[in-house]
Design a protein around this motif. Structure first.
Motif, PDB file in Angstrom:
ATOM      1  N   PRO A  34     -65.690  16.364  34.409  1.00 18.04           N
ATOM      2  CA  PRO A  34     -66.763  15.390  34.138  1.00 18.04           C
ATOM      3  C   PRO A  34     -68.088  16.019  33.717  1.00 18.04           C
ATOM      4  O   PRO A  34     -68.972  15.305  33.208  1.00 18.04           O
ATOM      5  N   ASP A  35     -68.262  17.324  33.905  1.00 18.24           N
ATOM      6  CA  ASP A  35     -69.516  17.965  33.500  1.00 18.24           C
ATOM      7  C   ASP A  35     -69.522  18.365  32.027  1.00 18.24           C
ATOM      8  O   ASP A  35     -70.520  18.891  31.527  1.00 18.24           O
ATOM      9  N   ILE A  36     -68.415  18.131  31.334  1.00 14.66           N
ATOM     10  CA  ILE A  36     -68.359  18.379  29.893  1.00 14.66           C
ATOM     11  C   ILE A  36     -68.747  17.105  29.151  1.00 14.66           C
ATOM     12  O   ILE A  36     -68.206  16.025  29.429  1.00 14.66           O
ATOM     13  N   THR A  37     -69.696  17.205  28.235  1.00 13.59           N
ATOM     14  CA  THR A  37     -70.100  16.058  27.428  1.00 13.59           C
ATOM     15  C   THR A  37     -69.632  16.268  25.990  1.00 13.59           C
ATOM     16  O   THR A  37     -69.616  17.390  25.487  1.00 13.59           O
ATOM     17  N   VAL A  38     -69.245  15.182  25.335  1.00 20.24           N
ATOM     18  CA  VAL A  38     -68.664  15.271  23.996  1.00 20.24           C
ATOM     19  C   VAL A  38     -69.286  14.231  23.083  1.00 20.24           C
ATOM     20  O   VAL A  38     -69.426  13.066  23.463  1.00 20.24           O
ATOM     21  N   GLU A  39     -69.644  14.667  21.881  1.00 20.23           N
ATOM     22  CA  GLU A  39     -70.091  13.750  20.826  1.00 20.23           C
ATOM     23  C   GLU A  39     -69.103  13.845  19.672  1.00 20.23           C
ATOM     24  O   GLU A  39     -68.812  14.936  19.181  1.00 20.23           O
ATOM     25  N   ILE A  40     -68.569  12.697  19.244  1.00 19.77           N
ATOM     26  CA  ILE A  40     -67.636  12.652  18.124  1.00 19.77           C
ATOM     27  C   ILE A  40     -68.286  11.872  16.987  1.00 19.77           C
ATOM     28  O   ILE A  40     -68.601  10.691  17.133  1.00 19.77           O
ATOM     29  N   ASP A  41     -68.504  12.533  15.862  1.00 20.45           N
ATOM     30  CA  ASP A  41     -69.030  11.880  14.662  1.00 20.45           C
ATOM     31  C   ASP A  41     -67.865  11.550  13.744  1.00 20.45           C
ATOM     32  O   ASP A  41     -67.127  12.444  13.316  1.00 20.45           O
ATOM     33  N   ARG A  97     -69.783  19.078  20.209  1.00 23.89           N
ATOM     34  CA  ARG A  97     -70.061  18.155  19.101  1.00 23.89           C
ATOM     35  C   ARG A  97     -68.975  18.343  18.041  1.00 23.89           C
ATOM     36  O   ARG A  97     -68.777  19.441  17.546  1.00 23.89           O
ATOM     37  N   LEU A  98     -68.286  17.242  17.712  1.00 23.74           N
ATOM     38  CA  LEU A  98     -67.114  17.318  16.857  1.00 23.74           C
ATOM     39  C   LEU A  98     -67.203  16.321  15.710  1.00 23.74           C
ATOM     40  O   LEU A  98     -67.820  15.256  15.850  1.00 23.74           O
ATOM     41  N   ALA A  99     -66.571  16.648  14.591  1.00 26.53           N
ATOM     42  CA  ALA A  99     -66.531  15.766  13.427  1.00 26.53           C
ATOM     43  C   ALA A  99     -65.085  15.515  13.040  1.00 26.53           C
ATOM     44  O   ALA A  99     -64.271  16.444  12.995  1.00 26.53           O
ATOM     45  N   ALA A 100     -64.745  14.248  12.749  1.00 30.81           N
ATOM     46  CA  ALA A 100     -63.369  13.915  12.388  1.00 30.81           C
ATOM     47  C   ALA A 100     -63.346  12.608  11.613  1.00 30.81           C
ATOM     48  O   ALA A 100     -64.256  11.784  11.727  1.00 30.81           O
ATOM     49  N   GLY A 101     -62.287  12.400  10.823  1.00 26.91           N
ATOM     50  CA  GLY A 101     -62.071  11.122  10.169  1.00 26.91           C
ATOM     51  C   GLY A 101     -61.663  10.068  11.171  1.00 26.91           C
ATOM     52  O   GLY A 101     -61.294  10.379  12.308  1.00 26.91           O
ATOM     53  N   ASP A 102     -61.706   8.805  10.749  1.00 21.89           N
ATOM     54  CA  ASP A 102     -61.482   7.717  11.706  1.00 21.89           C
ATOM     55  C   ASP A 102     -60.086   7.753  12.325  1.00 21.89           C
ATOM     56  O   ASP A 102     -59.938   7.590  13.545  1.00 21.89           O
ATOM     57  N   HIS A 103     -59.051   8.021  11.541  1.00 22.24           N
ATOM     58  CA  HIS A 103     -57.696   8.004  12.087  1.00 22.24           C
ATOM     59  C   HIS A 103     -57.481   9.125  13.097  1.00 22.24           C
ATOM     60  O   HIS A 103     -56.964   8.902  14.195  1.00 22.24           O
ATOM     61  N   ALA A 104     -57.898  10.339  12.752  1.00 22.33           N
ATOM     62  CA  ALA A 104     -57.739  11.471  13.675  1.00 22.33           C
ATOM     63  C   ALA A 104     -58.583  11.279  14.927  1.00 22.33           C
ATOM     64  O   ALA A 104     -58.152  11.617  16.040  1.00 22.33           O
ATOM     65  N   ALA A 105     -59.782  10.730  14.767  1.00 16.10           N
ATOM     66  CA  ALA A 105     -60.658  10.512  15.919  1.00 16.10           C
ATOM     67  C   ALA A 105     -60.045   9.512  16.893  1.00 16.10           C
ATOM     68  O   ALA A 105     -60.084   9.705  18.115  1.00 16.10           O
TER      69      ALA A 105
END
Length: 297
Positions: free
Chosen positions: A121-128, A97-105
């Motif tokens: 493929p078994d790694i799942t990612v959430e970007i806020d 689970r990661l947090a970033a600004g719009d440009h960096a994301a």
């Protein structure tokens, strides 16, 4: 400790961290009413009020804060221990689970994550996507992305981009009708597109430096956004001047869709960093992400 106590404490941690029964219930996969009933039962057994409830907010009481500080590290440790077991798998797995600004994301984080997911493929990612200074510890993020100057000193920081520069830009047709600013103070006579950032509690103040002299300009104009992507779109539409990261506008400068001014007042500064708490034990999935993002220029 009974199974019931364990479940109730997990529920309490979710509410205390989210400050909302609705969001906590969604994360736990239960209804808000069932979660509220669970909290009342826990409070009755302890003989203490753990949460203060209002129509707009839920917050821990003094007893709740003490319980949160005492219990949360133990549950976090259990989660990290379970996540570390993925090292024994043939292919790394786990949730990030990661947090970033719009440009960096958009320009750095997502391209790396897309490639990582193809290989693992078994790694799942959430970007806020959040343009404020997200509390990654309180928000239970594995890591965040910020410009180097805003990363807290107690964090591990990994460079993931080259140095950055700001660029003041406008379309050629705008400058056909308005003289180009020669000094930052000249911007007060121009239509400028404002960017609202939670970090500043208002509009971003345009910052300049030349020969060791720093100056800031509060610009005005007909449009304001809380997204740098929309600021760029407005500038391309001829709505006024924008101050954006050079890396965001570079393709448009190359194609001559935009014209740059005051370049000599925009020196380079520290680029993007992936940052995370030093006390956190990296999982195999997280280590792969760090290596995928690490800037080696």
């Amino acid at each position: 400790m009974s199974r019931r106590d364990t479940g109730d404490l997990i529920a309490f941690l979710a509410v205390a961290r989210e400050r909302s029964f609705t969001r906590a219930a969604a994360s736990l996969g239960v209804s808000p009413s069932a979660l509220s009933h669970t909290m009342r039962g826990l409070e009755e057994r302890l003989g203490l009020q753990l949460l203060t409830r209002t129509t707009r907010n839920v917050s821990p009481t003094e007893a709740g804060e003490r319980l949160l500080r005492t219990v949360a590290p133990h549950f976090d440790g259990i989660e990290e221990a379970l996540a570390s077991l993925t090292a024994l798998r043939e292919k790394p797995a786990g949730a990030l689970r990661l947090a970033a600004g719009d440009h960096a994301a958009e320009t750095i984080l997502w391209p790396a994550v897309k490639k990582l997911r193809q290989d693992y493929p078994d790694i799942t990612v959430e970007i806020d996507v959040d343009n404020g200074l997200t509390d990654i510890v309180g928000g239970r993020y594995h890591a965040g992305v910020r410009l180097g100057e805003s990363v807290d000193k107690d964090m591990i920081a990994v460079p993931i981009s080259t140095d950055q520069r700001m660029a003041v830009v406008g379309v050629p047709s705008y400058f056909a009708q308005h003289p180009k600013p020669r000094l930052p103070k000249d911007l007060t006579a121009h239509a400028c597109i404002n960017l609202r950032l939670p970090t500043f509690g208002g509009f971003y103040v345009w910052e300049f430096e030349k020969g060791g002299k720093e100056t800031k300009v509060r610009v005005e104009g007909p449009l304001a956004f809380n997204s740098s992507k929309l600021v760029l779109e407005a500038a391309l539409a001829g709505s006024g001047l924008a101050c954006l990261l050079e890396s965001r506008v570079k393709p448009h400068l190359k194609n001559r869709d935009l014209v740059r001014v005051l370049a000599d007042w925009c020196p380079p500064f520290s680029g993007y960093y992936l940052y995370y708490p030093s006390r956190r034990q990296p999982t195999p999935a997280f280590t792969l992400l760090v290596e995928a993002l690490r800037y080696r220029g």
